[in-house]
Design a protein around this motif. Structure first.
Motif, PDB file in Angstrom:
ATOM      1  N   UNK A   1      49.594  35.732  47.804  1.00 42.93           N
ATOM      2  CA  UNK A   1      49.164  37.132  47.922  1.00 42.93           C
ATOM      3  C   UNK A   1      49.777  37.978  46.808  1.00 42.93           C
TER       4      UNK A   1
ATOM      5  N   UNK B   1      51.655  31.356  51.290  1.00 39.15           N
ATOM      6  CA  UNK B   1      50.625  32.387  51.276  1.00 39.15           C
ATOM      7  C   UNK B   1      51.193  33.722  50.804  1.00 39.15           C
TER       8      UNK B   1
ATOM      9  N   UNK C   1      40.048  37.844  52.093  1.00 36.12           N
ATOM     10  CA  UNK C   1      41.050  38.534  51.273  1.00 36.12           C
ATOM     11  C   UNK C   1      41.969  39.329  52.184  1.00 36.12           C
ATOM     12  N   UNK C   2      43.289  39.121  52.090  1.00 35.08           N
ATOM     13  CA  UNK C   2      44.179  39.740  53.071  1.00 35.08           C
ATOM     14  C   UNK C   2      44.339  41.257  52.959  1.00 35.08           C
ATOM     15  N   UNK C   3      44.155  41.826  51.764  1.00 31.84           N
ATOM     16  CA  UNK C   3      44.522  43.232  51.618  1.00 31.84           C
ATOM     17  C   UNK C   3      43.537  44.150  52.316  1.00 31.84           C
ATOM     18  N   UNK C   4      44.068  45.286  52.790  1.00 29.50           N
ATOM     19  CA  UNK C   4      43.208  46.306  53.376  1.00 29.50           C
ATOM     20  C   UNK C   4      43.022  46.187  54.870  1.00 29.50           C
TER      21      UNK C   4
ATOM     22  N   UNK D   1      47.418  40.901  46.334  1.00 28.11           N
ATOM     23  CA  UNK D   1      46.537  41.171  47.463  1.00 28.11           C
ATOM     24  C   UNK D   1      47.304  41.454  48.752  1.00 28.11           C
ATOM     25  N   UNK D   2      48.654  41.489  48.648  1.00 24.94           N
ATOM     26  CA  UNK D   2      49.392  41.793  49.874  1.00 24.94           C
ATOM     27  C   UNK D   2      49.220  43.267  50.221  1.00 24.94           C
ATOM     28  N   UNK D   3      49.295  43.541  51.506  1.00 19.41           N
ATOM     29  CA  UNK D   3      49.017  44.891  51.985  1.00 19.41           C
ATOM     30  C   UNK D   3      49.971  45.947  51.445  1.00 19.41           C
ATOM     31  N   UNK D   4      51.179  45.519  51.102  1.00 22.52           N
ATOM     32  CA  UNK D   4      52.168  46.500  50.636  1.00 22.52           C
ATOM     33  C   UNK D   4      51.751  47.111  49.302  1.00 22.52           C
TER      34      UNK D   4
ATOM     35  N   UNK E   1      38.898  37.050  43.461  1.00 23.10           N
ATOM     36  CA  UNK E   1      38.903  36.724  44.886  1.00 23.10           C
ATOM     37  C   UNK E   1      38.492  35.271  45.129  1.00 23.10           C
ATOM     38  N   UNK E   2      37.515  34.785  44.332  1.00 24.43           N
ATOM     39  CA  UNK E   2      37.116  33.391  44.471  1.00 24.43           C
ATOM     40  C   UNK E   2      38.242  32.445  44.128  1.00 24.43           C
TER      41      UNK E   2
ATOM     42  N   UNK F   1      50.007  35.821  60.250  1.00 21.53           N
ATOM     43  CA  UNK F   1      50.510  34.480  59.929  1.00 21.53           C
ATOM     44  C   UNK F   1      51.924  34.300  60.484  1.00 21.53           C
TER      45      UNK F   1
ATOM     46  N   UNK G   1      49.347  43.808  59.902  1.00 17.82           N
ATOM     47  CA  UNK G   1      48.819  43.269  58.641  1.00 17.82           C
ATOM     48  C   UNK G   1      48.434  41.803  58.783  1.00 17.82           C
TER      49      UNK G   1
ATOM     50  N   UNK H   1      35.589  39.981  41.915  1.00 19.14           N
ATOM     51  CA  UNK H   1      34.924  38.905  42.628  1.00 19.14           C
ATOM     52  C   UNK H   1      35.439  37.526  42.206  1.00 19.14           C
TER      53      UNK H   1
ATOM     54  N   UNK I   1      48.804  48.049  48.457  1.00 18.28           N
ATOM     55  CA  UNK I   1      47.588  48.859  48.513  1.00 18.28           C
ATOM     56  C   UNK I   1      47.912  50.341  48.423  1.00 18.28           C
TER      57      UNK I   1
ATOM     58  N   UNK J   1      41.396  33.118  44.305  1.00 14.88           N
ATOM     59  CA  UNK J   1      42.384  33.242  45.383  1.00 14.88           C
ATOM     60  C   UNK J   1      41.995  32.328  46.543  1.00 14.88           C
ATOM     61  N   UNK J   2      40.705  32.354  46.895  1.00 11.14           N
ATOM     62  CA  UNK J   2      40.225  31.555  48.022  1.00 11.14           C
ATOM     63  C   UNK J   2      40.383  30.060  47.737  1.00 11.14           C
TER      64      UNK J   2
END
Lengths: 88, 576
Positions: free
Chosen positions: A78, A74, B566-569, A83-86, A7-8, B279, B274, A4, A88, A10-11
């Protein structure tokens, strides 16, 4: 550190990227193209009056550049927070 | 080959391609119908977004407007591109992370309220239907001139094609068709511009040509243009503001936030895999759009110059009506160009003075379409422009119709009225909704309230004052609650609509405007088209104010906001 608070943070960093870019967005269009157009028109860029150039050409080039910079920053952010999707 | 035959060939060929793609990429599921399955490459999506975005207003009307407004026309250039910065930075990535099908769905979930969802659907339909009228008018104009049929017949043909095309395609079909349409329209726009720029300045880049000297002289093109329009009694081209700087400010802002709030553009970002793709896709979309938008001012300035040069080849030496070029008489037949010999000398005098001006009507919409003929470019270029205008109008109409029909079938029917219908029934329902929307848009196209870009500008005002603020507060604030959002949307869009209606007539019916279209009655001198920016400010103020006095949103909603930040997921959300 918990998810948490991560994430804060990051924001917060995300906002720090967005705000200056939005300032530039405002300045090149509303600033140079409308509010200060008469003053800038005293300067010439070839056949263009500079204020007119910003209103019909320059602001658009700047917009493209702004999104490019945003995307790059960005992507870096990430990655920093994984936090980038790759990932995960 | 004769122009007529050539036009039929080129237009026919492009239509065959579109229909072919629509059949090849038919939608089999609701996910494919609404968001193309969520698997579109970001560059491809950028291109499709560009075609979706650049409408008949961008292709046909915009350069014509700039040609007659000069610097005042900049509001369209900045407004319709600057909105992408807002979209990329403030909305697209977060809405993509949310990962569902429609814009009202987000508003309904974020503001945990069916009422909010219904209000969003109504705002969406209002904005999109207004927008579609402009496209229909564009289709009618392009058909009537190039296929030499009546405007009404042209409109009917256009409706029929959009019908086949949008009902078959769904988002998946529309996406791939739009890519083809982008290629057609961008070629159709830039090729004549390059020719004309070369003719006038010797520079092949129109963007540079506009700032260059006239070929063979050392006078700058823009200086020459300024001098010519001033001699005819008009305001100087490069400095003539639209009403006032405050009005231009409001107009530009209205178009920018309207752009970011238009559902048919936003849903395009639901189609990429994604958040980072959303973006990038916004960036690519703007690059593809900028190619046309930086060319447009050159087309505008050069078209104006060519037009004046044709009518008055040298000062005091006017063109005789009997010797008028073919394009002149062709456009006269459509009623979009009118000459009246006021002093009976058989010559064409063009000036800013209504008493002596003999060019009694030059419809702004014809400037781009007539441009290649005025500049005496080869017939295939003219045929290509016809195909480009149609591609622009059709691609946007399809995108809008999808947004409208998905709001009706997914939000109203599946979301609220009958949650238990099957996927197949929902798919059929959205096709029926689309057919209905085409009918309504067609009816309004027969009774157009204003020229194409004018109608479109009002659609932006509506989207700006309702949808954009709700989306932005939904992402950037955890405090704005359902009461605030609903009140904000309703008050914002009502204020804007009332302002438009009181000056332009209720539903644009002439004679019903209760304050008159008169400038002295305008609030701070802001024209109705530009009022969306004020409506948006009202929306923000009301929503934040009301939220302060009502309870905080529940925990699951605050968690939702944290989650979309949050971008992931995001890829997991696709299969919902």
């Amino acid at each position: 550190m918990s998810d948490k608070t991560q994430h804060n943070k990051y924001w917060q960093e995300n906002l720090k990227i967005i705000v200056p870019l939005m300032v530039v967005w405002f300045v090149v269009s509303f600033g140079c193209g409308i509010i200060f157009v008469d003053e800038l028109n005293n300067i010439r860029l070839g056949g263009y009056k500079l204020g007119f150039w910003f209103a019909q050409q320059g602001s658009i080039y700047c917009f493209v550049l702004l999104i490019y910079i945003y995307t790059k920053q960005m992507a870096k952010l990430d990655k920093k927070y994984s936090l980038d999707d790759d990932n995960q | 080959m004769e122009l007529q035959t050539l036009t039929y060939l080129v237009v026919g060929f492009t239509f065959a391609v579109y229909i072919g793609i629509a059949i090849w990429a038919r939608a089999g599921s609701t996910s494919e119908f609404y968001v193309a399955g969520g698997g579109v490459n970001p560059v491809a999506n950028g291109m499709a977004t560009a075609a979706d975005w650049m409408s008949a207003a961008s292709f046909i009307s915009m350069a014509g407007l700039i040609a007659f407004l000069g610097y005042g026309g900049s509001v369209f250039l900045m407004g319709w591109t600057g909105g992408y910065v807002l979209l990329a930075l403030l909305l697209a990535p977060y809405l993509r992370k949310f990962g569902k099908f429609t814009v009202p769905e987000f508003i309904g979930d974020r503001f945990y309220s069916r009422t909010a969802r219904i209000v969003a659907v109504l705002c969406l339909i209002l904005a999109s239907v207004t927008y579609v009228i402009g496209q229909m008018k564009g289709v009618g104009v392009a058909f009537s001139r190039f296929l030499e049929v009546q405007y009404e017949v042209g409109l009917l043909i256009g409706m029929a094609i959009v019908f086949v095309y949008a009902v078959l395609g769904g988002m998946k079909g529309i996406t791939y068709t739009q890519i083809a349409q982008y290629c057609v329209l961008i070629m159709a726009y830039t090729i004549p511009a390059i020719f004309i720029s070369l003719n006038l300045t010797g520079n092949p880049f129109p963007q540079l040509g506009l700032g260059s000297t006239m070929a063979g002289t050392d006078t700058f093109l823009l200086d020459k243009l300024d001098q010519m329009v001033v001699e005819l009694g008009f305001d100087q081209y490069t400095t003539s503001a639209r009403l006032s700087h405050l009005n231009m400010f409001a107009y530009t802002m209205s178009l920018m936030i309207g752009t970011a709030g238009l559902p048919h553009v936003i849903i395009r970002f639901f189609t990429v895999p994604k958040v980072s793709d959303a973006r990038r896709s916004a960036g690519w979309a703007l690059i593809f759009i900028a190619i046309l938008y930086t060319t447009a001012p050159a087309v505008a300035g050069m078209a104006r110059l060519n037009l004046m040069n044709t009518i008055e080849p040298s000062p005091g030496n006017y063109l005789a009506y009997d010797e008028r070029p073919t394009w002149f008489s062709n456009w006269e037949q459509t009623g979009l160009l009118k000459y009246e010999d006021k002093n009976g000398d058989g010559l064409i005098q063009y000036s800013a003075d209504n008493n002596t001006n003999e060019m009694v009507k030059i419809d702004r919409d014809i400037m781009v379409l007539a441009n290649p003929e005025i500049a005496r470019l080869p017939n295939w270029v003219i045929a290509l422009v016809a195909a480009g205008g149609l591609a622009a109008a059709l691609s946007t109409a399809a995108g809008l119709l999808l947004a409208i029909s998905s709001a009706i079938s997914h939000d109203l029917l599946k979301g609220i009225l009958k949650p238990d219908i099957s996927e197949k029934q929902e798919l059929n329902a959205s096709r029926v909704a689309m057919a209905g929307a085409i009918g309504v848009a067609g009816y309004l196209g027969f009774n157009p309230p204003d020229f194409a870009a004018g109608t479109v500008a009002i659609a932006f005002g509506l989207a700006a004052s309702s949808i954009f603020p709700a989306l932005m507060m939904g992402i950037f604030s955890k405090r704005v609650n359902k009461q605030g959002a609903v009140a904000g949307m309703i008050v914002g869009i009502t204020v804007t609509l009332l302002y438009v209606f009181q000056h332009l007539g209720i539903m644009f019916i002439p004679g019903t405007s209760f304050l008159g279209g008169l400038e002295p009655n305008w609030f701070l001198g802001i024209e109705p088209n530009a009022f969306g920016a004020i409506g948006a400010i009202v929306n923000f103020a009301v929503a934040i104010g009301v939220s302060q006095f009502t309870e905080e949103p529940p925990k699951h909603v605050r968690d939702l906001v944290e989650n979309i930040r949050i971008p992931s997921g995001a890829s997991e959300a696709v299969g919902h």
